[in-house]
Design an enzyme around this catalytic site. Structure first.
Site, mmCIF file in Angstrom:
data_model
loop_
_atom_site.group_PDB
_atom_site.id
_atom_site.type_symbol
_atom_site.label_atom_id
_atom_site.label_comp_id
_atom_site.label_asym_id
_atom_site.label_seq_id
_atom_site.Cartn_x
_atom_site.Cartn_y
_atom_site.Cartn_z
ATOM 1 N N ARG A 146 35.444 26.796 56.219
ATOM 2 C CA ARG A 146 35.310 25.599 56.232
ATOM 3 C C ARG A 146 33.915 26.352 57.535
ATOM 4 O O ARG A 146 34.449 26.966 58.315
ATOM 5 C CB ARG A 146 35.868 24.263 57.443
ATOM 6 C CG ARG A 146 36.766 23.854 55.796
ATOM 7 C CD ARG A 146 35.775 23.023 54.715
ATOM 8 N NE ARG A 146 36.645 22.537 53.839
ATOM 9 C CZ ARG A 146 36.529 21.513 52.859
ATOM 10 N NH1 ARG A 146 35.051 20.698 53.485
ATOM 11 N NH2 ARG A 146 37.233 21.061 52.004
ATOM 12 N N SER A 202 36.788 17.398 45.757
ATOM 13 C CA SER A 202 36.674 18.274 46.915
ATOM 14 C C SER A 202 36.141 19.499 46.445
ATOM 15 O O SER A 202 36.853 19.969 45.068
ATOM 16 C CB SER A 202 37.799 17.248 48.359
ATOM 17 O OG SER A 202 37.673 16.942 48.234
ATOM 18 N N CYS A 211 34.248 20.825 44.710
ATOM 19 C CA CYS A 211 33.297 20.478 43.612
ATOM 20 C C CYS A 211 31.592 20.967 43.474
ATOM 21 O O CYS A 211 31.255 20.435 42.636
ATOM 22 C CB CYS A 211 33.679 19.563 42.184
ATOM 23 S SG CYS A 211 35.348 19.740 42.000
ATOM 24 N N LYS A 244 37.033 11.432 56.822
ATOM 25 C CA LYS A 244 37.504 10.648 56.303
ATOM 26 C C LYS A 244 38.472 9.034 56.011
ATOM 27 O O LYS A 244 38.305 8.317 55.203
ATOM 28 C CB LYS A 244 38.739 11.470 55.172
ATOM 29 C CG LYS A 244 38.292 13.009 54.500
ATOM 30 C CD LYS A 244 36.788 12.736 53.538
ATOM 31 C CE LYS A 244 36.925 14.133 53.010
ATOM 32 N NZ LYS A 244 35.839 14.270 51.864
ATOM 33 N N ARG A 262 43.756 19.199 53.719
ATOM 34 C CA ARG A 262 44.517 17.651 54.047
ATOM 35 C C ARG A 262 45.534 17.618 52.705
ATOM 36 O O ARG A 262 46.283 18.561 52.131
ATOM 37 C CB ARG A 262 43.500 16.816 53.489
ATOM 38 C CG ARG A 262 42.016 16.755 53.868
ATOM 39 C CD ARG A 262 41.338 15.312 53.487
ATOM 40 N NE ARG A 262 40.518 15.756 51.743
ATOM 41 C CZ ARG A 262 41.310 15.807 50.742
ATOM 42 N NH1 ARG A 262 41.662 15.491 50.748
ATOM 43 N NH2 ARG A 262 40.608 16.530 49.602
ATOM 44 N N TYR A 291 43.455 19.657 61.385
ATOM 45 C CA TYR A 291 42.841 20.309 60.347
ATOM 46 C C TYR A 291 41.124 18.764 60.275
ATOM 47 O O TYR A 291 41.995 17.778 59.658
ATOM 48 C CB TYR A 291 43.095 20.550 59.166
ATOM 49 C CG TYR A 291 42.644 20.779 57.899
ATOM 50 C CD1 TYR A 291 41.938 21.453 57.528
ATOM 51 C CD2 TYR A 291 42.512 19.358 57.115
ATOM 52 C CE1 TYR A 291 40.408 21.595 56.099
ATOM 53 C CE2 TYR A 291 41.080 19.326 55.911
ATOM 54 C CZ TYR A 291 40.639 20.120 55.680
ATOM 55 O OH TYR A 291 39.534 20.825 54.788
ATOM 56 N N ASP A 332 28.175 14.781 52.250
ATOM 57 C CA ASP A 332 30.103 13.850 51.675
ATOM 58 C C ASP A 332 30.150 12.586 51.528
ATOM 59 O O ASP A 332 31.208 11.806 50.713
ATOM 60 C CB ASP A 332 31.117 15.092 53.094
ATOM 61 C CG ASP A 332 32.666 14.592 52.354
ATOM 62 O OD1 ASP A 332 31.902 14.909 51.038
ATOM 63 O OD2 ASP A 332 33.201 14.564 53.083
ATOM 64 N N HIS A 363 32.414 8.357 48.204
ATOM 65 C CA HIS A 363 32.481 9.593 48.671
ATOM 66 C C HIS A 363 31.608 10.769 47.751
ATOM 67 O O HIS A 363 31.095 11.316 46.627
ATOM 68 C CB HIS A 363 34.329 10.623 48.224
ATOM 69 C CG HIS A 363 34.330 11.763 48.718
ATOM 70 N ND1 HIS A 363 35.564 12.353 47.403
ATOM 71 C CD2 HIS A 363 34.117 12.820 49.069
ATOM 72 C CE1 HIS A 363 36.075 14.163 48.618
ATOM 73 N NE2 HIS A 363 34.966 13.329 49.413
#
Ligand code: OXD
Ligand code: MN
Length: 596
Positions: free
Chosen positions: A375, A259, A261, A217, A80, A208, A286, A237
Site C-alpha cells: 500500500r 476492495s 477493484c 473502515k 484485513r 494493518y 474509498d 464504500h
C-alpha cells in the site's frame, strides 16, 4: 471541559469525556508514556525519525522519492481479517447474518483481558481526528488510542488529525472511541471488535490499515453506517469523482466497488486523448458519506483526507495521477526495494527489485517482490486531480451512483437501473471475485452487496430497507448504474481496455443523467446500444462490443436464483420492495428473447 496537563500536551482544550476515557485506558494498558497528538508537522517529523531510529521504517532514495519511507509489516499481518472482525450489538439479529457477532459484555471482557497491561514499556498515543472537513456539519469526530507510531503517521495522512479535531470534539461533546494495540501481532490473539450502540471500537493484534487505522473502515463505515441509519444518511464504500465536460459543467459520481477493484484508478482517471476538454476531479477514493440536501438531491463528503491505496499495477499508463502523487512524502508499506533504495512493485515497468517486501534478497521463487496488497499512504492534496470541492462543508451533489464488481462473465460493461428501488436490488445483488485486500482465497466469486460485505455495521436487510427509504424521500435521487470492467475471454484476456478508457462509459452515464444518451431496454435494466457508446479509436471489434453488452437469459436466471437464495438468509427482515424488484426482474427475463 478540562485543561490538558501541561507536561502531557501543548493542546488547549480537552473534553472531560476524552480525558476520563484516556485515563481509564491508561490504567488498563499501563503505558510508560502518554503522548497527546497535536497533528503538527514537527510531531509528524519526529515520529518518522523515531521509527527510522529504531529500524521500523526505512527512508527511501531522497533524490527520486523525497520524504518517502518504507515500512515492512509483520509477514502475518498484511490484510484485513474479516473472520476476526465482529459487530457486537445487544440483539444478535441487529448485526445480521452478514457480520460475525459476539455479545457486547463478553466481547468487552475478552478484549479488556487482551489490553490489560499490553502497553507496558510503550507509548500510548492519543490521536484525535475528524472524519470529513473540520467545519462540515456532516463530519464526525473520533479519538483513537494506539501504541503504534506507524498508525499515528497513517492517521495524520488519512484524517484531519490533531488540535482542530480535539477542539471540535470538545465543542460537540460526542466522539467515537477507538482503542488499538498491536499486541503481540499474534493471529491467534487478533480481534477487530465494534460496539455500534456505544460508538466504540476495540482492535488488538494487528497494525494493518483496515484493522488498525480506526478512522477508516471501523469508524467511517461500520460505526458510521449504524449512525447513518438512525440519522437518515448513508455511509458507503464509494469513491467520489467529478467529471467536468468541455462546457464546464461538472457531474459528481459516487461509485461502490469492492476492495482492490480499481476505485483509486477510477477516482484519478485521466481521459483518453480524444476527450480534449474533459477533466476528472478526485473527491475521494474509498468512502463517501451521503446526505439528503434541502434541494432534494443527495450530497457527498469524503470523510478521509488521504489515500491508502493498493500499489501493485500503478504506473504512468494505468494511473498517472497516482504515480505522480506517490513520488514524494509517501509512506509505503510492504513494497519491494531496488538496489538504489527506490520503491518497486509488480506492474511498475521500470527498475528492478533487489529486496522483496520482507527485506530478503529478491528471488522470484519466493513469489512477488512486492506484496499483492502492498500500500501507499499519502495526503490527498498531493494528487494532481485533487478537487478543492473535497473541502466543501456541504459536500458535492451526486448525479449518479455506480455499483460494480469483478466478474469475468455475466455482468455487461454497463447498465442503468429502471429506478431507485431497482437500483437498490442491483446494488444488493453485487458479486465480485475476492482480492488480496483481505486474508483468504483470492478470485472466488462472493456476494458483496454495495461493496459493503466487510463493512456494513448492521443487518444487511435493515441496511437495504434504509437505502430504499433514503431514496424514496429524495425529490431528485441520483440515477443508479452497474459497471463491470473485468469481462474476460476464455484465454483470460480482458474484453474491455479499462483504465482511462472507462471515461467512455462514464460519459454515457452522465449523458443518461442529462437525458441525452440513447439506451435499449433489457430485463436487467437499460444498456447502451452499440452506437450509444463512444468507441471511436478503440481497437474493439463489433463482436466484442456485442459480447460486452449482451444479456444472456439463462445465465441471468441462474444469477437471480443465486441472489434469491442469498436474500433468503435474511428471512422476514428482507424488505418487500427488494423481493418485488427481484420477482419483476425474473418475470422480465422469462419474457425476454435476446436480439441475435
Ligand atoms: C481498503 C479496502 O483498504 O477496501 O480500502 O480493503
Ligand atoms: Mn476500501
Amino acid at each position: 471541559m478540562a485543561t490538558a496537563p501541561e507536561h502531557l500536551t501543548p493542546l488547549s482544550v480537552i473534553s472531560h469525556e476524552v480525558a476520563v476515557w484516556v485515563a481509564d485506558v491508561a490504567r488498563l494498558t499501563l503505558p510508560a508514556k502518554v503522548h497527546w497528538c497535536d497533528g503538527s508537522e514537527a510531531e509528524y517529523r519526529s515520529l518518522q525519525q523515531l521509527l527510522v531510529g529504531n529500524g521500523e521504517m526505512l527512508p527511501l532514495n531522497a533524490d527520486t522519492h523525497p520524504g518517502c519511507f518504507l515500512y515492512r509489516s509483520d509477514p502475518n499481518d498484511v490484510a484485513r481479517v474479516e473472520h476476526l472482525t465482529y459487530v457486537c450489538t445487544r440483539d444478535r439479529e441487529d448485526a445480521g447474518p452478514n457480520n460475525h457477532w459476539m455479545a457486547p459484555a463478553q466481547a468487552h471482557r475478552k478484549m479488556d483481558d487482551l489490553f490489560r497491561g499490553c502497553m507496558r514499556g510503550r507509548t500510548l498515543y492519543v490521536v484525535p481526528y475528524c472524519m470529513g472537513p473540520i467545519d462540515s456539519p456532516f463530519s464526525r469526530g473520533g479519538v483513537e488510542i494506539t501504541d503504534s507510531a506507524y498508525v499515528v503517521l497513517n492517521m495524520r495522512l488519512m484524517t484531519r488529525m490533531g488540535r482542530a479535531a480535539l477542539e471540535r470534539i470538545a465543542r460537540e461533546g460526542t466522539f467515537v472511541k477507538g482503542l488499538h494495540s498491536v499486541g503481540e501481532l499474534d493471529p491467534e490473539r487478533r480481534f477487530i471488535v465494534h460496539f455500534p450502540e456505544e460508538s466504540m471500537i476495540k482492535s488488538y493484534g494487528s497494525g494493518y490499515g483496515g484493522n488498525a487505522l480506526l478512522g477508516k473502515k471501523c469508524h467511517a463505515l461500520r460505526i458510521a453506517s449504524w449512525q447513518a441509519r438512525s440519522e437518515g444518511w448513508l455511509a458507503e464504500h464509494m469513491l467520489i469523482v467529478g467529471i467536468e465536460s468541455p462546457s464546464g459543467q461538472t457531474h459528481y459520481l459516487a461509485c461502490a466497488f469492492p476492495s482492490a477493484c480499481g476505485k483509486t484508478n477510477l477516482a484519478m482517471l485521466i481521459p483518453p486523448a480524444s476527450y480534449a476538454g474533459w477533466k476528472v476531479w478526485t473527491i475521494g477514493d474509498d468512502i463517501a458519506w451521503l446526505h439528503p440536501g434541502k434541494d432534494g438531491r443527495l450530497y457527498a463528503i469524503n470523510p478521509e483526507s488521504g489515500y491508502f491505496g493498493v500499489v501493485p499495477g500503478t504506473n504512468p499508463k494505468t494511473n498517472r495521477n497516482a504515480y505522480e502523487t506517490i513520488r514524494r512524502d509517501t509512506l509505503f508499506t510492504n513494497v519491494a526495494l531496488t538496489a538504489g533504495g527506490e520503491p518497486w512493485w509488480e506492474g511498475l515497468h521500470e527498475g528492478k527489485p533487489a529486496f522483496d517486501w520482507q527485506g530478503r534478497a529478491y528471488d522470484p521463487a519466493n513469489g512477488p517482490a512486492a506484496h499483492p496488497n502492498s500500500r501507499f499512504t499519502v495526503a490527498a492534496t498531493q494528487n494532481p486531480s485533487y478537487s478543492r470541492a473535497a473541502e466543501a462543508a456541504g459536500g458535492v451533489p451526486i448525479s449518479a451512483i455506480v455499483f460494480g464488481g469483478r466478474r469475468r462473465s455475466l455482468a455487461p460493461l454497463v447498465y442503468q437501473a429502471r429506478g431507485w428501488a431497482h437500483g437498490v436490488l442491483i446494488g444488493a445483488g453485487v458479486a465480485s471475485e475476492t482480492t488480496a485486500a483481505a486474508t483468504g482465497a483470492v478470485g472466488v466469486v462472493r456476494r458483496d452487496p454495495m461493496a459493503m460485505k466487510p463493512f456494513a455495521g448492521y443487518n444487511f436487510a435493515d441496511y437495504w430497507d434504509h437505502w430504499i427509504r433514503v431514496g424514496a424521500a429524495l425529490e431528485h435521487p441520483p440515477q443508479i448504474f452497474h459497471v463491470n470492467w473485468f469481462r474476460q475471454r476464455e484465454d483470460g484476456r480482458f474484453l474491455w481496455p479499462g483504465f482511462g478508457e472507462n471515461m467512455r462509459v462514464l460519459r454515457w452515464i452522465i449523458e443518461r443523467c442529462e437525458g441525452r444518451a440513447g439506451a435499449v431496454d433489457t430485463p436487467i435494466g437499460q444498456l447502451p446500444g452499440p452506437s450509444d457508446l463512444d468507441t471511436r479509436g478503440l481497437a474493439i471489434g463489433e463482436s466484442v462490443l456485442e459480447e460486452l453488452l449482451a444479456v444472456d437469459p439463462q445465465s441471468w436466471r441462474e444469477e437471480l436464483a443465486a441472489i434469491g437464495a442469498y436474500f433468503d438468509e435474511f428471512g422476514e427482515r428482507l424488505p418487500q420492495a427488494l423481493k418485488r424488484e427481484l420477482g419483476e426482474t425474473l418475470q422480465r427475463i422469462e419474457a425476454f428473447t435476446p436480439r441475435r
